[in-house]
Design a protein around this motif. Structure first.
Motif: not given
Length: 459
Positions: A181-189
């Motif tokens: 999911n690295q390229s799909l996320l806007t950010g982490s928790y």
């Protein structure tokens, strides 16, 4: 301030509905009487005041203008309008009876409701079209983020992407970084709260079970200070096809998966409240008529005034039903028999009139107050006849899922049954009720029943 114009929708809706109600009332008066000034004089000023007071009480009780964007659809808006108008008509009818308003014009009332419904429906349609276009152009949007990346997350985003008229603007996925999911996320928790403040996010969707309890607690505890909503997404689609309900064990919600949905709580509460109010008014206002009928029944034939008999109610529970006696006292000396209708010589002359006008059923409003019956529902039968019906039509058992009623669609469209075959034939009407049961459907059946009573077409 975020969404500074959204707060105007609520008062605007109220104002337009009140304007539509009053324009409908006054416009109908002008159409009927070709006059405007006398609408403020007796007797119509009291009816005009009642029109507005009843609508105001409905707004306070039902809160009809509070709904999420997902339900801002024409069919939902019109159903709510129909419910409100149906309740309004019922209360005005009770007011009419209470004040003995024989001087009011039924044609005026009909035109008033037609104009009101037309104007209110036109406003709802116009509002819907305007907001859809307005939101599609990027205005009046709600910003949302999705926490917990997976199939459920992409499903909710696809839903809002397919419905831009709802005005939801996607602001990214948030989850722990992985190779997939690295390229799909806007950010982490850890970055979620920063993005919420920077982008003025209004709603955070948390997809279970990708979000653990500790992460969810932080999101919820920060919601008030950061001014955003938290919504949980749980994928129940595989269960909903089978029918589900939610039970609460103290504060803990439990999903109950079964083959039968629980009865709609809101319908039951509204129906019971209407039953009690309608029966109280019927027995109170109709007391002189009841006393007159009791006297006539007593003087026209020997025997008791009331006829009491055991019938089978909801879930197969027996109860005692009460009617004005319409037959001679020895009518069933040979055992349980069905009425043969107009040719039945066991029926007294006065009893025949009561059956034609359904007036013999009036004491059953007492059964409604007790909770054994409802105003509208399938007519209750004796166990002796139920056993015979079930042998021919086992689906009769479906009628035992709801409370029996004083009147029913089968009673209106078919009438009294003179044989088991006719009872089975009437069954095809009554079987429609458990599935279509609603307040509007009940009001429609009541109006049909009143027509049968006035025309004396009961059989």
């Amino acid at each position: 301030m975020r969404h500074r114009y959204s707060i105007l929708f609520f008062p605007l809706h109220i104002i337009v509905d009140f304007l539509s109600l009053n324009v409908g009332f006054v416009g109908a008066y002008w159409i009927k009487f070709a006059d405007i000034q006398s609408v403020t004089h007796f007797p119509y000023e009291s009816l005009w005041i009642a029109f507005n007071l009843v609508w105001l009480v409905e707004i306070i009780v039902f809160k009809p203008y509070i709904y999420p964007r997902q339900l801002f659809k024409l069919d939902h808006l019109l159903r709510k309008l129909a419910l409100l108008v149906g309740v309004h008509m019922a209360v005005i009818a009770i007011f009419w009876v209470a004040v003995k308003g024989f001087y009011y014009s039924r044609e005026h009332l009909l035109i008033a409701y037609v104009l009101f419904v037309g104007l209110a429906a036109l406003f709802r349609l116009s509002s819907l079209l305007f907001l859809r276009e307005y939101r599609t152009r990027g205005y009046n949007n709600r910003r949302y983020a999705i926490v917990g990346y997976g199939k459920l997350a992409t499903t909710i985003r696809s839903f809002y992407d397919a419905h831009p008229e709802m005005g939801f603007h996607f602001c990214g996925y948030f989850d722990d970084h992985t190779d997939e999911n690295q390229s799909l996320l806007t950010g982490s928790y850890a970055e979620l709260q920063y993005h919420i403040k920077q982008n003025e996010i209004d709603c955070v969707y948390c997809c279970m079970p990708y979000v653990n309890n500790d992460q969810l607690r932080v999101i919820v505890e920060s919601a008030e200070s950061a001014n955003y909503q938290v919504k949980l997404l749980i994928d129940f689609r595989g269960f909903l096809a089978k029918g589900t309900s939610v039970e609460y064990h103290d504060f803990l919600p439990v999903l109950n998966v079964s083959s039968q949905m629980l009865l709609d709580f809101r319908v039951n509460v509204l129906k019971r409240a209407f039953d009690m109010a309608f029966s109280t008014v019927a027995l109170g206002c109709g007391a002189p008529l009841l006393l007159l009928m009791a006297a006539i029944t007593k003087t026209t034939s020997k025997g008791p005034i009331l006829y009491a008999q055991e019938r089978i109610g909801r879930d197969g529970k027996p109860f005692t039903i009460y009617k004005f006696r319409s037959m001679y006292t020895d009518a069933e000396i040979a055992g349980p028999l069905l009425s043969a209708g107009a040719k039945d010589n066991r029926i007294t002359p006065w009893g025949r009139f009561m059956r034609q006008t359904r007036l013999d059923e009036l004491p059953q409003f007492y059964n409604v107050l007790k909770g054994d019956m409802s105003v509208v529902g399938p007519r209750p039968e004796r166990q002796f006849f139920i056993d015979q019906i079930v042998e021919i039509a086992p689906e009769y058992k479906n009628l035992l899922k709801v409370k029996p009623g004083i009147t029913s669609i089968g009673q209106v469209e078919f009438g009294y049954a003179a044989s088991i075959d006719e009872m089975v034939e009437r069954l095809r009407y009554d079987l429609l009720y458990p599935e279509r049961r609603s307040f509007i459907y009940d009001m429609w059946i009541i109006m049909l029943t009143v027509r049968v009573m006035v025309q004396g077409r009961g059989k």
